[in-house]
Write an enzyme that holds these catalytic residues in place. Structure first.
Site: not given
Length: 758
Positions: A292-293
Site C-alpha cells: 500500500d502507499w
C-alpha cells in the site's frame, strides 16, 4: 409447489476453506513462464529492481517534468527503471508515459497503470458496503465489468479493488469500502468483482487487473481507528480474515495489496508468514504483491525497521514484490544485494511475478492496447447509468415501515422533502469516487420530481452538514451551530401531509482516515429530526451513509426508515423508485446496526461465551444499560410484501464423509405484491476442538415470488460446508452435531440438527 434448486456446496465452499489448487490468472496468452524466463535472463539487476518500483503520476505527463523529483522519475522511465505508475488518468497521458519507456529503454518492458477504481470510474455505483446490501453477486460483477470498460477508455488497466477486509466496527471509516462483517458474503462478492474486472481473458483490452486488498487484518484495527494495530490469534485469522483472500486467490486475482497494520506486532508488509508461507506457498498463488502507499517505509515508524534500506530488506524477504511510492526498493535493493544481505534470487522471484502478470495482460504483444483514443466514444455511458440505477435500487434496505407508510400513496397531496442531504448532488457519489464528477448525482429531491408523482413537493434544507473544503485528504468540518434553517423546515413539515427526511453522512465522513468515535447523526441533524417530528409524525427517514450509524431514537420514534447508503450517480432516481413502490425493496444488511456505539465492534457471528445468560442475577455476558443485540441485525431487510417460511426438511439426519444431504424449506409470499426474498442459511458447530461462533452464514439465494406463490429452496449440505481451521491447525470437518438455521435474517431463523460422521 414449484421446486427451485440451488447448488450451495463444495462448488463455492471449497474455495474459502482448505488449501485447494487455485485456477490461476485467466488469459489467452500462452507459454507465459517460458517468456518470463527469457526476459528475466536479459535483465540487469538495476532493471530488475526497476520493475519493483511504482511511481505516482505527480506531474502532467503530456508536458515536460518541471520539478527535480519529477525529472528524476521521467529519466527513470526512459531507462526502463519503473514497473508501474498510478494516478495517470487519460489515454494521452498513459500513452506518453508508455512511449517514454518503450522508445528509450533497453529491454522495453511495458508499464502497467493503476488507479483506485473502487465503485465505478465515471459512472458511480453504490459504495461497496451499499452494493453488498443487494446480496446480488451478478450485479456486483456487472458493475465491475462496467468500471473496467470505463477505466480502459481512459488508459487505466489495473484497479486497487476489491477491498475484502472483514470489518465489524462501524467506527472504522473504510468499512464503506468493503463488504461488511461476514467472510462468506465477502468471499462471494470478492469473486464476483474479480470476474467483472478481469473477465474470462485478462488479455482482452476491455478488462483490467484486479487487486485483493488489504492483506491482511486491516479491517480489525483496534478501536476502529484507521492504521491501528491488529491483535488476533490464528483462529480468527484463518476462520474470519483469510477466507475472502483465499477465494480471491482461487479466482485468479492478478495482484494482492498488503496492509498498513501490524498483526500481533508484525507489520503485514513485512510478514513472511502471510506473504510467502500462506499466499505464495500454501495457496500457490501466481500474481504479485504490491505494497500500500508507502507501507514499506512505514515499517520505520512502526519500530520494525531502522531505515529505508532495512525496510526494503524486510519487505522483499517477506514477499512484497512492488513498492508503491515508498522509495525503499529504489534506495535499498541493489545495495543489499551488493553487500550480500539478500540474494538476487529474491529479486528474480518478485520480478518474475510482475512479468507474469504483464504477459497475462498481453502487454508484451501490444504495450499500447489499453490506449485506444477512440474507445471512449463507443462507451455506452447512458446504458451504464441505467445499470447504476438498477443496482442502486437493489441495494436499498427497508428497515422500518410502520402502518405501511411506504410506498407513498398517490392520494398524498403535499410532501415536504427536508434535510441537508435531500438536494445534495455530491454526497451520493461517496468517497473513493475515481472520476465521478462533483455534484453529478441525482438528488433525492430531483428523483422525486422526475417521477409521475402528482403530489405538491416543497423543500427545506433545515441545516447544513459538512462545511468548507470537502476533499479526500482534508478534514471535514461539521456544522454544529447554524440552526437558522430549522424554522423554515418545521413550517414546511407542519404544512405537509408527509415528510421525507434525508439525513446521514457527508461523503467525506467515511473512507480512508475517516474513523469516528461517534457514529450517530452528526451535527444538528438529530435536533432537526426531533423538531420536525414534533409537528408531523408521518415521516419517512431516508438515510444516506457509508457506515452503519446509530439511529436508536429514530428507530423508536420515526415510522418508516430507508437505508439508502451512498448510491452513486443515479441515487435519487433509485430512491424514488423504492419510495413510490416502482421497485419493491429487496436489500439486506451486510453489517449489524448498533443500538449504541459502545457495542462496537458488533457482529452476528460472535462466540457464545461461558456465561451467555442468567435469569437470576447479573453475572453473565451483557450490558446493564442496553440489550446485547443489534438494533437491526445482519441480513435484515423488509419488503412491501411478507414472506412465510415453512418447516425445514432434511433428506437425511446424518451426513457421512464425502456425502451430501439436502436441506429444504418452502418460502411463500403471503402479501399482496410481488417481491424478492434473500433466503439465508446459517450453521452452528455445537462442539468442536475450538469454540465456534453461534452461527455462520453458509449460503443464500434470492427468490422472487408472486403473491401467494410458494417455492421450495434446497441447500446442499456437505463436508466442505462444515470445514474450519481446527485446533490441529488444518482445515477439516470434525465429527459431531451441527445446527442448521434458515430464515430472512440472522436472528429470525428456524433450525434443525444434523450429525456428521467421518
Amino acid at each position: 409447489m414449484k421446486k427451485y434448486f440451488i447448488i450451495i456446496s463444495s462448488l463455492f465452499f471449497g474455495t474459502i476453506g482448505g488449501y485447494s489448487q487455485n485456477s490461476g490468472i485467466k488469459s489467452s496468452v500462452q507459454d507465459v513462464e517460458t517468456k518470463v524466463d527469457s526476459v528475466l535472463n536479459l535483465m540487469t539487476l538495476e532493471e530488475k529492481v526497476g520493475q519493483m518500483i511504482q511511481y505516482n503520476g505527480s506531474w502532467d505527463l503530456t508536458g515536460p517534468a518541471s520539478e527535480v523529483g519529477n525529472k528524476e522519475k521521467e529519466d527513470r522511465l526512459k531507462k526502463g527503471l519503473v514497473g508501474s505508475m498510478l494516478n495517470v488518468l487519460s489515454v494521452e497521458a498513459t500513452e506518453k508515459a508508455q512511449r517514454l519507456n518503450m522508445e528509450n529503454s533497453r529491454i522495453k518492458i511495458p508499464l502497467i497503470f493503476g488507479y483506485d477504481v473502487i465503485h465505478g470510474y465515471k459512472t458511480i455505483f453504490p459504495v461497496p458496503l451499499g452494493e453488498t446490501a443487494s446480496w446480488d453477486v451478478e450485479a456486483a460483477e456487472e458493475s465491475a465489468r462496467i468500471a473496467a470498460l470505463e477505466s480502459v477508455a481512459e488508459g487505466v488497466n489495473w484497479t486497487f479493488s476489491p477491498m475484502i477486509d472483514i470489518s465489524r466496527d462501524a467506527r472504522w471509516g473504510r468499512i464503506m469500502e468493503g463488504s461488511g462483517e461476514d467472510p462468506y458474503l465477502t468471499s462471494r462478492i470478492a469473486v464476483a468483482k474479480i470476474n467483472g474486472y478481469q473477465g474470462e481473458d485478462l488479455a482482452d483490452p476491455k478488462t483490467i487487473a484486479a487487486t485483493a486488498k488489504h492483506f491482511a487484518g486491516y479491517g480489525l484495527a483496534e478501536a476502529g481507528r484507521d492504521y491501528n494495530a491488529v491483535n488476533i490469534g490464528k483462529n480468527e485469522l484463518h476462520n474470519v480474515v483469510l477466507p475472502p483472500f483465499k477465494a480471491a486467490a482461487d479466482a485468479g486475482v492478478a495482484t494482492f495489496m498488503n496492509s498498513f497494520n501490524t498483526i500481533d506486532g508484525i507489520p503485514a508488509t513485512g510478514s513472511e508468514r502471510l506473504q510467502r508461507e500462506i499466499l505464495k506457498g500454501d495457496w500457490d498463488w501466481q500474481g504479485f504483491v504490491v505494497s500500500d502507499w508507502g507501507s514499506i517505509t512505514e515499517m520505520i515508524p512502526h519500530g520494525f525497521a531502522r531505515d529505508k534500506v532495512h525496510a526494503a530488506e524486510i519487505a522483499v524477504t517477506a514477499g512484497s514484490d512492488m513498492d508503491m511510492e515508498g522509495g525503499a526498493y529504489e534506495a535499498g535493493l541493489e545495495k543489499l544485494v551488493a553487500e550480500g544481505k539478500i540474494d538476487e534470487s529474491l529479486i528474480d522471484e518478485a520480478v518474475k511475478r510482475i512479468l507474469h502478470v504483464k504477459f497475462k495482460m498481453g502487454l508484451f504483444e501490444d504495450p499500447y492496447k489499453y490506449m485506444d483514443a477512440g474507445l471512449k466514444e463507443n462507451v455506452p455511458y447512458e446504458e451504464h447509468r441505467k445499470t447504476a440505477r438498477d443496482i442502486a435500487k437493489k441495494s436499498i434496505v427497508l428497515l422500518k415501515n410502520e402502518n405501511d407508510l411506504l410506498p407513498i400513496r398517490s392520494s398524498v397531496k403535499k410532501i415536504a422533502v427536508i434535510g441537508p442531504l435531500a438536494d445534495d448532488k455530491d454526497t451520493p457519489i461517496g468517497n473513493w469516487r475515481a472520476q465521478g464528477e462533483t455534484n453529478s448525482a441525482v438528488s433525492v429531491l430531483e428523483g422525486l420530481k422526475n417521477t409521475d408523482l402528482k403530489s405538491e413537493i416543497t423543500y427545506a434544507k433545515g441545516v447544513t452538514l459538512g462545511e468548507g473544503e470537502r476533499s479526500f485528504l482534508m478534514p471535514l468540518k461539521i456544522n454544529k451551530t447554524d440552526r437558522s434553517g430549522i424554522p423554515d423546515a418545521v413550517a414546511k413539515a407542519k404544512d405537509a401531509e408527509l415528510v421525507v427526511m434525508v439525513l446521514g453522512e457527508d461523503a467525506f465522513q467515511s473512507g480512508e482516515g475517516r474513523s469516528q468515535a461517534n457514529i450517530g447523526l452528526a451535527g444538528l441533524q438529530l435536533e432537526l429530526l426531533k423538531e420536525v417530528q414534533k409537528v408531523n409524525k408521518n415521516i419517512v427517514l431516508v438515510l444516506m451513509n457509508g457506515r452503519p450509524i446509530e439511529i436508536t431514537w429514530a428507530s423508536e420514534n420515526i415510522p418508516a426508515i430507508v437505508e439508502a447508503w451512498q448510491l452513486g450517480t443515479e441515487s435519487g432516481n433509485a430512491i424514488a423508485d423504492v419510495l413510490l413502490g416502482k421497485y419493491n425493496p429487496s436489500g439486506k444488511l451486510p453489517v449489524s446496526f448498533p443500538r449504541a456505539v459502545g457495542q462496537e465492534p458488533l457482529y452476528y457471528n460472535r462466540m457464545n461465551t461461558g456465561r451467555p445468560s442468567n435469569d437470576q442475577h447479573v453475572t453473565y455476558s451483557h450490558y446493564t444499560d442496553i440489550t446485547n443485540g443489534p438494533l437491526y441485525p445482519f441480513g435484515f431487510g423488509l419488503s412491501y410484501t411478507t414472506f412465510e417460511y415453512g418447516d425445514l426438511q432434511l433428506s437425511s439426519s446424518e451426513l457421512g464423509k464425502g456425502g451430501s444431504v439436502t436441506l429444504s424449506v418452502p418460502v411463500t409470499n403471503t402479501g399482496e405484491v410481488k417481491g424478492k426474498e434473500v433466503v439465508q442459511l446459517y450453521l452452528h458447530d455445537l462442539v468442536a476442538s475450538v469454540a465456534r461462533p453461534v452461527k455462520e452464514l453458509k449460503g443464500f439465494e434470492m427468490v422472487e415470488l408472486a403473491p401467494g406463490e410458494t417455492k421450495t429452496i434446497d441447500f446442499t449440505i456437505d463436508e466442505e460446508m462444515l470445514k474450519f481451521y481446527t485446533a490441529s491447525e488444518e482445515w477439516k470437518a470434525e465429527e459431531g452435531e451441527f445446527e442448521l438455521m434458515v430464515g430472512g435474517n440472522s436472528e429470525d431463523l428456524q433450525s434443525i440438527k444434523i450429525k456428521y460422521n467421518n
